[in-house]
Design a protein around this motif. Structure first.
Motif, PDB file in Angstrom:
ATOM      1  N   GLY A  59      -0.038  -8.807  11.212  1.00 39.44           N
ATOM      2  CA  GLY A  59      -1.013  -9.376  12.532  1.00 39.44           C
ATOM      3  C   GLY A  59      -0.843 -10.359  12.996  1.00 39.44           C
ATOM      4  N   LEU A  60       0.283 -11.055  12.720  1.00 38.87           N
ATOM      5  CA  LEU A  60       1.307 -12.353  13.814  1.00 38.87           C
ATOM      6  C   LEU A  60       1.683 -11.529  14.773  1.00 38.87           C
ATOM      7  N   GLY A  61       2.656 -10.458  14.742  1.00 46.87           N
ATOM      8  CA  GLY A  61       2.905  -9.883  15.986  1.00 46.87           C
ATOM      9  C   GLY A  61       4.260  -9.014  16.032  1.00 46.87           C
ATOM     10  N   HIS A  62       4.649  -9.355  14.122  1.00 45.48           N
ATOM     11  CA  HIS A  62       5.972  -8.213  14.049  1.00 45.48           C
ATOM     12  C   HIS A  62       5.698  -7.020  14.157  1.00 45.48           C
ATOM     13  N   ARG A  63       6.445  -6.589  14.312  1.00 50.35           N
ATOM     14  CA  ARG A  63       6.924  -5.274  14.331  1.00 50.35           C
ATOM     15  C   ARG A  63       8.029  -4.700  13.686  1.00 50.35           C
ATOM     16  N   ARG A  64       8.995  -6.006  13.565  1.00 49.37           N
ATOM     17  CA  ARG A  64      10.219  -5.112  13.413  1.00 49.37           C
ATOM     18  C   ARG A  64      10.334  -5.774  11.941  1.00 49.37           C
ATOM     19  N   ILE A  65      10.518  -5.698  10.365  1.00 46.61           N
ATOM     20  CA  ILE A  65       9.671  -6.501   9.267  1.00 46.61           C
ATOM     21  C   ILE A  65      11.292  -6.096   8.158  1.00 46.61           C
ATOM     22  N   GLY A  66      11.497  -6.869   7.893  1.00 47.51           N
ATOM     23  CA  GLY A  66      12.587  -6.243   6.601  1.00 47.51           C
ATOM     24  C   GLY A  66      12.319  -6.417   5.557  1.00 47.51           C
ATOM     25  N   PHE A  67      12.573  -5.942   4.578  1.00 39.39           N
ATOM     26  CA  PHE A  67      12.709  -6.418   2.785  1.00 39.39           C
ATOM     27  C   PHE A  67      13.453  -6.611   2.513  1.00 39.39           C
ATOM     28  N   LEU A  68      13.300  -7.693   1.783  1.00 36.35           N
ATOM     29  CA  LEU A  68      14.942  -8.278   1.328  1.00 36.35           C
ATOM     30  C   LEU A  68      15.110  -8.863  -0.351  1.00 36.35           C
ATOM     31  N   GLY A  69      16.395  -7.479  -1.171  1.00 40.69           N
ATOM     32  CA  GLY A  69      15.931  -8.444  -2.170  1.00 40.69           C
ATOM     33  C   GLY A  69      15.968  -7.042  -3.517  1.00 40.69           C
ATOM     34  N   GLY A  70      16.509  -7.097  -4.910  1.00 42.85           N
ATOM     35  CA  GLY A  70      15.659  -6.376  -5.539  1.00 42.85           C
ATOM     36  C   GLY A  70      16.028  -5.139  -5.112  1.00 42.85           C
ATOM     37  N   TYR A  71      16.119  -4.136  -6.051  1.00 42.33           N
ATOM     38  CA  TYR A  71      16.893  -2.876  -6.497  1.00 42.33           C
ATOM     39  C   TYR A  71      16.178  -1.886  -6.357  1.00 42.33           C
ATOM     40  N   ALA A  72      16.861  -0.931  -6.322  1.00 41.40           N
ATOM     41  CA  ALA A  72      14.806   0.177  -6.261  1.00 41.40           C
ATOM     42  C   ALA A  72      15.158   0.578  -8.183  1.00 41.40           C
ATOM     43  N   THR A  73      16.271  -0.071  -8.053  1.00 35.58           N
ATOM     44  CA  THR A  73      16.147   0.428 -10.046  1.00 35.58           C
ATOM     45  C   THR A  73      14.883   0.034 -10.601  1.00 35.58           C
ATOM     46  N   MET A  74      14.480  -1.016  -9.651  1.00 34.59           N
ATOM     47  CA  MET A  74      13.490  -2.446 -10.993  1.00 34.59           C
ATOM     48  C   MET A  74      12.690  -1.478 -10.763  1.00 34.59           C
ATOM     49  N   ALA A  75      11.048  -0.900 -11.422  1.00 38.67           N
ATOM     50  CA  ALA A  75       9.912  -0.900 -11.229  1.00 38.67           C
ATOM     51  C   ALA A  75       9.451  -1.613  -9.978  1.00 38.67           C
ATOM     52  N   THR A  76       9.147  -3.702 -10.593  1.00 39.40           N
ATOM     53  CA  THR A  76       8.636  -4.038  -9.452  1.00 39.40           C
ATOM     54  C   THR A  76       9.097  -3.890  -8.388  1.00 39.40           C
ATOM     55  N   GLN A  77      10.242  -3.395  -8.025  1.00 44.45           N
ATOM     56  CA  GLN A  77      10.948  -3.445  -6.850  1.00 44.45           C
ATOM     57  C   GLN A  77      10.029  -2.130  -6.330  1.00 44.45           C
ATOM     58  N   ARG A  78      10.003  -1.493  -6.415  1.00 48.32           N
ATOM     59  CA  ARG A  78       9.383   0.010  -6.132  1.00 48.32           C
ATOM     60  C   ARG A  78       8.299  -0.053  -5.486  1.00 48.32           C
ATOM     61  N   GLU A  79       7.244  -0.814  -6.590  1.00 44.83           N
ATOM     62  CA  GLU A  79       6.127  -1.178  -6.080  1.00 44.83           C
ATOM     63  C   GLU A  79       5.779  -1.992  -4.743  1.00 44.83           C
ATOM     64  N   ARG A  80       6.414  -2.940  -5.010  1.00 49.81           N
ATOM     65  CA  ARG A  80       6.562  -3.779  -3.792  1.00 49.81           C
ATOM     66  C   ARG A  80       6.692  -2.719  -2.565  1.00 49.81           C
ATOM     67  N   VAL A  81       7.800  -1.829  -2.761  1.00 47.60           N
ATOM     68  CA  VAL A  81       8.527  -1.315  -1.340  1.00 47.60           C
ATOM     69  C   VAL A  81       7.492  -0.441  -1.025  1.00 47.60           C
ATOM     70  N   ALA A  82       6.702   0.227  -2.046  1.00 50.71           N
ATOM     71  CA  ALA A  82       5.413   1.008  -1.667  1.00 50.71           C
ATOM     72  C   ALA A  82       4.062   0.395  -0.919  1.00 50.71           C
ATOM     73  N   GLY A  83       4.083  -0.919  -1.460  1.00 51.03           N
ATOM     74  CA  GLY A  83       3.511  -1.635  -0.054  1.00 51.03           C
ATOM     75  C   GLY A  83       3.640  -1.853   0.673  1.00 51.03           C
TER      76      GLY A  83
END
Lengths: 350, 350
Positions: free
Chosen positions: A182-206
């Motif tokens: 909404g702010l105008g960003h189009r290239r956005i990273g996701f930082l931290g955690g590991y895909a072995t962590m369920a919480t990270q997978r859920e957040r990456v899904a979002g």
DNA sequence: CTGAAAGCGCTTACAG
DNA sequence: CTGAAAGCGCTTACAG
């Protein structure tokens, strides 16, 4: 292990003797029964006072085959998110007349197995646990099969079928990314955690959901895994800005990662919130006091803890296990670490 | 309060029956007695396995008139200093075969009195407590008089005569101030906390000692009291820099105050470590990651917690109370929030 | 080497 | 309204 006998406290028998009644009567006044005559109750109360009587709940619980102690197993108490979760659980427990036996596993699955055993032996009424990474699910299931109510919180052990209460990580991360878009960003990273962590997978899904809802293609290179810590965040953001085509913003696995990323950016002369937007997750106490104050997503941590306690308490009271995960709400808190991308601002000014 | 009876677990009697021995024998194999024949022990162990037996430590403790549960009462678990203290206590307790019953009082003396009662009833072997502000000492003394070992940690209740383990606040603050003096500062503030807090008084004492050792006269106006929090620190430093003749540096009651002060300075366009020096106390995890990284004093918090646990464990084992407070060491950690005063740097350059 | 008995501090029917 | 008895799950002398 265990203390040697100490000067023993007064018992119900001592009270009975002093008050000139039977111990049944003493027990009755203890539970405020109306069966006992006012005058007798006074006498008994007086005797208790005189002898400094302290109720022995352990003995009562043995007789009643119940307990008012609950195990509270926390994966990383030093992480402010889990501290707040623990405080939420603890408060709710005391309010209900229960008392928590604490264990901090420090993310060590072996330690978790050991403390679970201790806590189980202690005859607790149930256990709330935020499972450590790489938890030994078998131990948990053994205990559950023995009939002890267990609720998992914050980290889903999907294979276990154990009751779970957690926040809506996917929806939370989605609103975080949508805020950035909404702010105008189009290239956005996701930082931290590991895909072995369920919480990270859920957040990456979002994160992915938000991107695709806005027609932005997901690029795996924009996910930088790291330990979910301040220094992990620093390292992760570094790899991001060193990219040939770096993002203009990033959402972070949690606030500690976000705070670490912001420090690293500032070390590189990049101002978070002006040159690069950062959004955290959890709203730990530090978030509001960060420089700049951190835009983040809250899962109402303390309430989440209370909710987990209540689910456990219901189970203990004999309620059937909740048929689905209990998922708490999530809310974006906009502060100063996120803003329109620099290019956008320039354009607007022009 | 308390759970209703649950599907009951196997007992020693069930094991005895299945193994074809008496329950005494089962109890013997439980304590690894050499009295029982290898073959019998195998049979008993097999029966336990088959029935999923779990030792009921509560029952054993009732019989033995002892307990392996210890109360751990923390004044403010949300404060990272106390979190680390709690973790130190908890680790030491588990290592010794004990298990902590947690209560977070959130600095509420009434809540403290209530949870102390719950914990006492639970039949714990002893209690470690970081007393809340304005603690009701009478409750603590009642419990102590009933014969329960108690050790106070971090906050001295001098009137109580209770065993105490804490860090050397006075020496710690002295080295902090001497560090600043060594850097060339002569006008140094003290930020945060209240004189009603024993810890603050001890730290202020160290502050004054250092000043007077270097011939600097103490000026009451350079002490700014505030809540020991980030926002308290912000407010405190504000009053300092608004002074007609402001200090060039300040030591802080704790790291949260220091971090809050640094944020406020930066909001005012004053760079901590360049324009104004700040020294904290406690070395919480955040300190090293702050911008700039915080110069601070550590009391080796985790070890301090372990020490408190050990003092309690000794008491439980029947040792006499330590004749004097147990005071842990303190160490200065120089990072980037402190430097020579700007004037000094100018002078050196000239 | 193993079993029968008493007891830890409570509560709960059951009588009276 | 109050007392005697049994029992919660253990351990520990004491016999055998």
């Amino acid at each position: 292990m265990g203390a040697p006998p100490r000067k023993s406290r007064a018992t119900i028998i001592d009270i009975a003797r002093l008050a000139g009644v039977s111990k049944s009567t003493v027990s009755l006044v203890l539970k405020n029964s109306t069966l006992v005559k006012a005058e007798t109750r006074e006498r008994v109360l007086g005797a208790m006072q005189a002898l400094g009587y302290v109720y022995n709940r352990g003995a009562a619980n043995l007789r009643l085959a119940r307990s008012n102690i609950v195990g509270m197993v926390i994966s990383d108490l030093m992480n402010p998110f889990f501290t707040e979760l623990a405080v939420g659980i603890e408060e709710a427990l005391y309010r209900a007349g229960y008392v928590p036996l604490l264990a901090n596993t420090g993310e060590d699955p072996e330690r978790q197995t050991r403390v679970l055993q201790s806590i189980f032996e202690q005859g607790v009424a149930g256990i709330v646990i935020s499972p450590s990474n790489r938890s030994d699910v078998a131990t948990l299931l053994d205990i559950a099969r023995a009939g002890l109510p267990i609720v998992t919180v914050t980290r889903r052990l999907a294979e276990s079928g154990l009751p779970y209460v957690g926040q809506d990580n996917t929806a939370g991360e989605r609103i975080a990314v949508e805020h950035l878009i909404g702010l105008g960003h189009r290239r956005i990273g996701f930082l931290g955690g590991y895909a072995t962590m369920a919480t990270q997978r859920e957040r990456v899904a979002g994160y992915k959901e938000a991107l695709s809802a806005h027609g932005i293609v997901f690029e795996p290179i924009l996910i930088a895994e790291s330990p979910p810590t301040r220094s992990g965040g620093g390292a992760a953001v570094k790899t991001m800005i060193d990219l040939p085509d770096p993002p203009t913003a990033a959402v972070c696995f949690n606030d500690m990662v976000a705070v670490g990323a912001i420090r690293e950016l500032s070390r590189q002369g990049i101002r978070a919130g002006r040159d690069f937007s950062i959004v955290g997750f959890d709203d730990i106490a530090e978030a509001a006091h960060n420089a700049p104050p951190l835009t983040t997503v809250t899962g109402e941590t303390r309430q989440l803890g209370a909710e987990a306690a209540h689910v456990l308490l219901d189970l203990i009271a004999g309620a059937p296990a909740p048929s689905a995960p209990v998922i708490g709400p999530t809310r974006l808190i906009v502060r100063e670490s996120s803003a329109a991308p620099a290019s956008e601002r320039t354009r607007l000014r022009a």
